[in-house]
Design an enzyme around this catalytic site. Structure first.
Site, PDB file in Angstrom:
ATOM      1  N   CYS A 105     -17.967 -43.486  20.711  1.00  0.00           N
ATOM      2  CA  CYS A 105     -18.849 -42.545  20.009  1.00  0.00           C
ATOM      3  C   CYS A 105     -19.445 -41.617  21.060  1.00  0.00           C
ATOM      4  O   CYS A 105     -20.087 -42.084  22.008  1.00  0.00           O
ATOM      5  CB  CYS A 105     -19.929 -43.366  19.292  1.00  0.00           C
ATOM      6  SG  CYS A 105     -21.167 -42.357  18.487  1.00  0.00           S
ATOM      7  N   CYS A 116     -33.054 -34.893  10.855  1.00  0.00           N
ATOM      8  CA  CYS A 116     -32.957 -35.864   9.755  1.00  0.00           C
ATOM      9  C   CYS A 116     -34.057 -36.924   9.918  1.00  0.00           C
ATOM     10  O   CYS A 116     -34.303 -37.399  11.030  1.00  0.00           O
ATOM     11  CB  CYS A 116     -31.577 -36.515   9.735  1.00  0.00           C
ATOM     12  SG  CYS A 116     -30.260 -35.321   9.542  1.00  0.00           S
ATOM     13  N   CYS A 119     -33.513 -40.334  11.879  1.00  0.00           N
ATOM     14  CA  CYS A 119     -32.686 -40.298  13.090  1.00  0.00           C
ATOM     15  C   CYS A 119     -33.508 -40.062  14.352  1.00  0.00           C
ATOM     16  O   CYS A 119     -34.314 -39.124  14.426  1.00  0.00           O
ATOM     17  CB  CYS A 119     -31.642 -39.186  12.942  1.00  0.00           C
ATOM     18  SG  CYS A 119     -30.718 -38.882  14.442  1.00  0.00           S
ATOM     19  N   CYS A 334     -26.345 -46.719  14.845  1.00  0.00           N
ATOM     20  CA  CYS A 334     -26.425 -45.428  14.174  1.00  0.00           C
ATOM     21  C   CYS A 334     -27.878 -44.983  14.009  1.00  0.00           C
ATOM     22  O   CYS A 334     -28.714 -45.745  13.562  1.00  0.00           O
ATOM     23  CB  CYS A 334     -25.767 -45.581  12.803  1.00  0.00           C
ATOM     24  SG  CYS A 334     -25.572 -44.043  11.971  1.00  0.00           S
TER      25      CYS A 334
HETATM   26  S1  SF4 Z   1     -27.951 -36.219  15.186  1.00  0.00           S
HETATM   27 FE1  SF4 Z   1     -29.480 -37.032  13.797  1.00  0.00          FE
HETATM   28  S2  SF4 Z   1     -30.789 -35.267  13.258  1.00  0.00           S
HETATM   29 FE2  SF4 Z   1     -28.865 -34.472  14.108  1.00  0.00          FE
HETATM   30  S3  SF4 Z   1     -27.572 -34.121  12.319  1.00  0.00           S
HETATM   31 FE3  SF4 Z   1     -27.054 -36.175  13.106  1.00  0.00          FE
HETATM   32  S4  SF4 Z   1     -28.374 -37.550  11.908  1.00  0.00           S
HETATM   33 FE4  SF4 Z   1     -29.230 -35.467  11.653  1.00  0.00          FE
END
Ligand code: SF4
Length: 348
Positions: A105, A116, A119, A334
């Site tokens: 990854c 998000c 995240c 994740c």
């Molecule tokens: S890295 Fe995190 S904040 Fe950026 S698009 Fe992916 S899930 Fe959303």
């Protein structure tokens, strides 16, 4: 002083052409050097005592530099590593053994602007895009420095890959080049939170065999707006339009990624709405029970709730898989990448 040619930014062909334009000779030797370095990780190429003069002359024009390893953590067979670049910023990558072989990854940006709600990387904001060479160097490092035989590459580390489309596309070309790493397109997956205009560019410009993963995470605008700010820019209808266009190609299929958040998007009704939303798409659904972290207001739903959600989708004809959290202890799972920046610890 003439700038050196960064080997990680080039396919074999463009590398040979660039070197030839500087030296006016050595096409065969430069092609061999490229293959030895990127196909076989043969770094002896840099210090061969018996290297002929032409070889040595070539070395003076090539930038082989790798970022430095700033952190490496292991949990079982999962390995997370941080690479530090010349400006001091770091990317995070994770080596994950799977049934099909090792998946790597990788990151496409340092941080991410998409914010998000669940995240860790999103909390950092965007610090900068990674260059194609910096993206490719993560693969070189895993494959040849850590000696992990990487089978699949997923752009699911830090960053929104399609916000760095040009460099990601260039990196993919290098990774697929038969003269170097030679990854087949079906071994590469690019994940997006739904950057609709760049999905159109993906359809036009990327090899049709490369997989697209889309973080759907909700089945209505009301819920998606709350957890994914990108939905206010491109709502679910616009996302569906581009995904239908993507699905029109017979070789293309989509991984719909869905992080299950207790009390947010995990009910039977949510599953039914998701099934309706995905109608007409060639899609496999990956359900990802959320990795609970104390400072976030989210939790994973119960096991029975996860199963009921999956059952609802399966009964409506979808292939559904669970991606269970791996690497939780080392903050490699994740949504956990980027923790190093936000809490001095020491990904769509
Ligand atoms: S890295 Fe995190 S904040 Fe950026 S698009 Fe992916 S899930 Fe959303």
């Amino acid at each position: 002083m003439i700038a050196k040619i960064p080997i990680f930014s080039h396919t074999q062909r463009s590398f040979v052409e660039q070197l030839f334009s500087l030296m006016g000779k050595g096409k065969l030797h430069s092609a061999q050097m490229y293959a030895r370095f990127l196909k076989h990780g043969d770094t002896d190429v840099l210090c061969e005592p018996q290297a002929r003069t032409l070889f040595q002359e070539m070395l003076e024009h090539i930038d082989f530099s790798l970022p430095t390893l700033s952190l490496l953590k292991e949990e079982g067979e999962i390995v997370k590593f941080l690479l530090k670049y010349k400006d001091g910023l770091e990317s995070e990558s994770v080596v994950i053994p799977m049934e099909s072989g090792i998946t790597l990854c990788i990151s496409s940006q340092v941080g991410c602007q998409r914010g998000c709600a669940f995240c860790e990387t999103g909390r950092m904001g965007l610090l900068r895009n990674l260059s194609a060479a910096e993206i490719v160097s993560q693969v070189f490092f895993a494959q040849f420095c850590l000696k992990k035989p990487v089978r699949n590459i997923v752009f699911m580390g830090m960053g929104e890959p399609l916000d760095n489309f040009t460099e990601v596309k260039k990196a993919v070309e290098v990774l697929m080049d038969p003269g170097g790493f030679a990854f087949g397109p079906r071994r590469i997956t690019i994940s997006t939170s739904g950057v609709v205009d760049k999905i159109y560019a993906f359809i036009e410009e990327m090899h049709p065999g490369i997989h697209l993963a889309v973080s759907v995470n909700a089945a209505t605008n009301k819920i998606r707006n709350k957890i994914m700010p990108i939905n206010k820019q491109w709502d679910m209808e616009k996302l569906k339009e581009v995904l239908l266009c993507y699905s029109a190609h017979p070789r293309r299929s989509i991984f719909a990624e869905y992080v299950l958040l207790e009390g947010v998007n995990d009910t039977f009704e949510d599953a039914e709405n998701l099934a309706r939303y995905l109608q007409g798409l060639r899609v496999k659904v990956n359900l990802i029970p959320y990795n609970s972290q104390s400072r976030y207001p989210f939790a994973a739903p119960s096991f029975s709730c996860q199963e009921a959600f999956a059952k609802c989708l399966r009964e409506r004809g979808y292939q559904v898989y669970f991606r269970h959290p791996k690497g939780r202890e080392i903050m490699a799972a994740c949504g956990q990448l980027g923790k190093r920046y936000s809490c001095n610890f020491g990904s769509n």
